[in-house]
Design a protein around this motif. Structure first.
Motif, PDB file in Angstrom:
ATOM      1  N   THR A 122      32.271  20.295  17.636  1.00 33.11           N
ATOM      2  CA  THR A 122      31.593  19.809  18.848  1.00 33.11           C
ATOM      3  C   THR A 122      32.540  19.127  19.831  1.00 33.11           C
ATOM      4  O   THR A 122      32.114  18.701  20.898  1.00 33.11           O
ATOM      5  CB  THR A 122      30.472  18.821  18.453  1.00 33.11           C
ATOM      6  OG1 THR A 122      31.044  17.763  17.690  1.00 33.11           O
ATOM      7  CG2 THR A 122      29.379  19.520  17.656  1.00 33.11           C
ATOM      8  N   SER A 123      33.805  19.006  19.471  1.00 34.19           N
ATOM      9  CA  SER A 123      34.779  18.350  20.355  1.00 34.19           C
ATOM     10  C   SER A 123      35.039  19.198  21.600  1.00 34.19           C
ATOM     11  O   SER A 123      34.920  20.422  21.559  1.00 34.19           O
ATOM     12  CB  SER A 123      36.105  18.131  19.622  1.00 34.19           C
ATOM     13  OG  SER A 123      35.932  17.290  18.512  1.00 34.19           O
ATOM     14  N   HIS A 124      35.405  18.519  22.653  1.00 31.65           N
ATOM     15  CA  HIS A 124      35.754  19.192  23.906  1.00 31.65           C
ATOM     16  C   HIS A 124      37.240  18.991  24.165  1.00 31.65           C
ATOM     17  O   HIS A 124      37.724  17.866  24.168  1.00 31.65           O
ATOM     18  CB  HIS A 124      34.944  18.632  25.074  1.00 31.65           C
ATOM     19  CG  HIS A 124      33.478  18.863  24.939  1.00 31.65           C
ATOM     20  ND1 HIS A 124      32.903  20.066  25.231  1.00 31.65           N
ATOM     21  CD2 HIS A 124      32.487  18.057  24.500  1.00 31.65           C
ATOM     22  CE1 HIS A 124      31.609  19.997  25.002  1.00 31.65           C
ATOM     23  NE2 HIS A 124      31.325  18.788  24.545  1.00 31.65           N
ATOM     24  N   LEU A 125      37.929  20.092  24.381  1.00 36.03           N
ATOM     25  CA  LEU A 125      39.357  20.028  24.692  1.00 36.03           C
ATOM     26  C   LEU A 125      39.562  20.436  26.144  1.00 36.03           C
ATOM     27  O   LEU A 125      38.880  21.329  26.641  1.00 36.03           O
ATOM     28  CB  LEU A 125      40.146  20.967  23.778  1.00 36.03           C
ATOM     29  CG  LEU A 125      40.088  20.665  22.285  1.00 36.03           C
ATOM     30  CD1 LEU A 125      40.845  21.732  21.506  1.00 36.03           C
ATOM     31  CD2 LEU A 125      40.662  19.297  22.002  1.00 36.03           C
ATOM     32  N   PRO A 126      40.506  19.806  26.829  1.00 28.50           N
ATOM     33  CA  PRO A 126      40.765  20.203  28.217  1.00 28.50           C
ATOM     34  C   PRO A 126      41.406  21.590  28.257  1.00 28.50           C
ATOM     35  O   PRO A 126      42.280  21.904  27.447  1.00 28.50           O
ATOM     36  CB  PRO A 126      41.738  19.125  28.710  1.00 28.50           C
ATOM     37  CG  PRO A 126      42.394  18.601  27.484  1.00 28.50           C
ATOM     38  CD  PRO A 126      41.379  18.719  26.381  1.00 28.50           C
ATOM     39  N   PHE A 127      40.948  22.417  29.181  1.00 32.52           N
ATOM     40  CA  PHE A 127      41.482  23.772  29.284  1.00 32.52           C
ATOM     41  C   PHE A 127      42.569  23.894  30.356  1.00 32.52           C
ATOM     42  O   PHE A 127      43.366  24.821  30.334  1.00 32.52           O
ATOM     43  CB  PHE A 127      40.348  24.781  29.571  1.00 32.52           C
ATOM     44  CG  PHE A 127      40.813  26.200  29.515  1.00 32.52           C
ATOM     45  CD1 PHE A 127      41.203  26.777  28.318  1.00 32.52           C
ATOM     46  CD2 PHE A 127      40.878  26.957  30.671  1.00 32.52           C
ATOM     47  CE1 PHE A 127      41.654  28.082  28.264  1.00 32.52           C
ATOM     48  CE2 PHE A 127      41.323  28.274  30.630  1.00 32.52           C
ATOM     49  CZ  PHE A 127      41.710  28.840  29.419  1.00 32.52           C
ATOM     50  N   GLY A 128      42.621  22.955  31.283  1.00 33.02           N
ATOM     51  CA  GLY A 128      43.601  23.009  32.362  1.00 33.02           C
ATOM     52  C   GLY A 128      45.035  23.204  31.898  1.00 33.02           C
ATOM     53  O   GLY A 128      45.757  24.050  32.440  1.00 33.02           O
ATOM     54  N   PRO A 129      45.498  22.435  30.904  1.00 34.87           N
ATOM     55  CA  PRO A 129      46.878  22.629  30.441  1.00 34.87           C
ATOM     56  C   PRO A 129      47.149  24.043  29.933  1.00 34.87           C
ATOM     57  O   PRO A 129      48.232  24.597  30.150  1.00 34.87           O
ATOM     58  CB  PRO A 129      47.022  21.608  29.311  1.00 34.87           C
ATOM     59  CG  PRO A 129      46.027  20.539  29.654  1.00 34.87           C
ATOM     60  CD  PRO A 129      44.871  21.278  30.278  1.00 34.87           C
ATOM     61  N   PHE A 130      46.174  24.647  29.291  1.00 36.84           N
ATOM     62  CA  PHE A 130      46.346  26.007  28.786  1.00 36.84           C
ATOM     63  C   PHE A 130      46.351  27.027  29.929  1.00 36.84           C
ATOM     64  O   PHE A 130      47.076  28.012  29.885  1.00 36.84           O
ATOM     65  CB  PHE A 130      45.248  26.343  27.774  1.00 36.84           C
ATOM     66  CG  PHE A 130      45.270  25.441  26.575  1.00 36.84           C
ATOM     67  CD1 PHE A 130      46.280  25.544  25.631  1.00 36.84           C
ATOM     68  CD2 PHE A 130      44.298  24.477  26.408  1.00 36.84           C
ATOM     69  CE1 PHE A 130      46.311  24.705  24.526  1.00 36.84           C
ATOM     70  CE2 PHE A 130      44.318  23.631  25.306  1.00 36.84           C
ATOM     71  CZ  PHE A 130      45.328  23.741  24.363  1.00 36.84           C
ATOM     72  N   LEU A 131      45.544  26.769  30.941  1.00 35.61           N
ATOM     73  CA  LEU A 131      45.513  27.648  32.108  1.00 35.61           C
ATOM     74  C   LEU A 131      46.851  27.597  32.847  1.00 35.61           C
ATOM     75  O   LEU A 131      47.390  28.640  33.247  1.00 35.61           O
ATOM     76  CB  LEU A 131      44.367  27.228  33.034  1.00 35.61           C
ATOM     77  CG  LEU A 131      44.020  28.141  34.194  1.00 35.61           C
ATOM     78  CD1 LEU A 131      43.730  29.550  33.728  1.00 35.61           C
ATOM     79  CD2 LEU A 131      42.814  27.580  34.936  1.00 35.61           C
ATOM     80  N   VAL A 132      47.417  26.427  32.980  1.00 34.46           N
ATOM     81  CA  VAL A 132      48.729  26.287  33.625  1.00 34.46           C
ATOM     82  C   VAL A 132      49.809  26.943  32.768  1.00 34.46           C
ATOM     83  O   VAL A 132      50.667  27.673  33.278  1.00 34.46           O
ATOM     84  CB  VAL A 132      49.045  24.797  33.902  1.00 34.46           C
ATOM     85  CG1 VAL A 132      50.492  24.602  34.301  1.00 34.46           C
ATOM     86  CG2 VAL A 132      48.110  24.258  34.989  1.00 34.46           C
ATOM     87  N   ALA A 133      49.763  26.709  31.457  1.00 33.08           N
ATOM     88  CA  ALA A 133      50.756  27.309  30.563  1.00 33.08           C
ATOM     89  C   ALA A 133      50.666  28.836  30.593  1.00 33.08           C
ATOM     90  O   ALA A 133      51.696  29.524  30.619  1.00 33.08           O
ATOM     91  CB  ALA A 133      50.556  26.802  29.141  1.00 33.08           C
ATOM     92  N   GLY A 134      49.456  29.376  30.612  1.00 31.56           N
ATOM     93  CA  GLY A 134      49.289  30.827  30.700  1.00 31.56           C
ATOM     94  C   GLY A 134      49.829  31.386  31.999  1.00 31.56           C
ATOM     95  O   GLY A 134      50.447  32.463  32.023  1.00 31.56           O
ATOM     96  N   THR A 135      49.646  30.646  33.072  1.00 32.78           N
ATOM     97  CA  THR A 135      50.177  31.070  34.371  1.00 32.78           C
ATOM     98  C   THR A 135      51.698  31.087  34.346  1.00 32.78           C
ATOM     99  O   THR A 135      52.334  32.044  34.802  1.00 32.78           O
ATOM    100  CB  THR A 135      49.662  30.135  35.490  1.00 32.78           C
ATOM    101  OG1 THR A 135      48.231  30.166  35.501  1.00 32.78           O
ATOM    102  CG2 THR A 135      50.193  30.549  36.845  1.00 32.78           C
TER     103      THR A 135
END
Length: 173
Positions: A149-162
């Protein structure tokens, strides 16, 4: 923060063609603090995501005008809008289980930047971000650091993927 900024700078120097370097540097100037804010408070503020997106789209217009490659600019703008709408739709349809609206606004700048290089770059960036997010999530679950049920931020992964996709497409584009 310094390491992230150095990585972003290295990608710009070694992987981004000079024609779109201004758009990339604009994006990176916002991406670095966005990653840090998202990691700290799980938010991607409009005061950073919206100028990042607007600046990328406008700065990509400059090489399009000088090279006459308006198709690349249109693809970039369309990619940004399409990916942002997809992320926003998950927010509406899935609620807290989907991406947040901040992720959708960050995706606008990431996908627009990658869209200049083609649809394959957009797909590579998204898949890399999703895969990294999945692997880190699984590792954290196994280690007992988070729950289902935890929420992890996705922004860092989106930047890393870019960043990874930009490395893959390299300066030849």
């Amino acid at each position: 923060m310094e390491v992230l900024a150095l990585v972003a700078l290295a990608v710009g120097v070694f992987a981004v063609p000079g024609s779109v370097l201004a758009a990339y540097l604009w994006w990176a100037a916002f991406a670095v603090p966005l990653v840090l804010v998202d990691l700290a408070v799980h938010r991607l503020p409009d005061r950073l995501t919206l100028p990042a997106a607007g600046g990328v789209v406008l700065l990509l217009l400059v090489p399009a005008v000088f090279s006459g490659e308006f198709d690349r600019w249109w693809r970039a703008a369309l990619a940004g809008a399409a990916v942002a709408l997809f992320f926003a739709a998950t927010t509406v349809l899935l609620g807290r289980r989907g991406f947040g609206l901040g992720d959708a606004k960050l995706a606008l700048s990431c996908a627009a930047l990658l869209g200049w290089f083609g649809w394959a770059a957009v797909l590579a960036g998204l898949l890399a971000g999703l895969l990294a997010s999945a692997l880190v999530s699984i590792a954290l679950l196994v280690a007992g650091r988070v729950r289902w049920t935890s929420h992890l931020p996705f922004g860092p992964f989106l930047v890393a993927g870019t960043l990874l996709a930009l490395i893959l497409v390299g300066p030849r584009s």
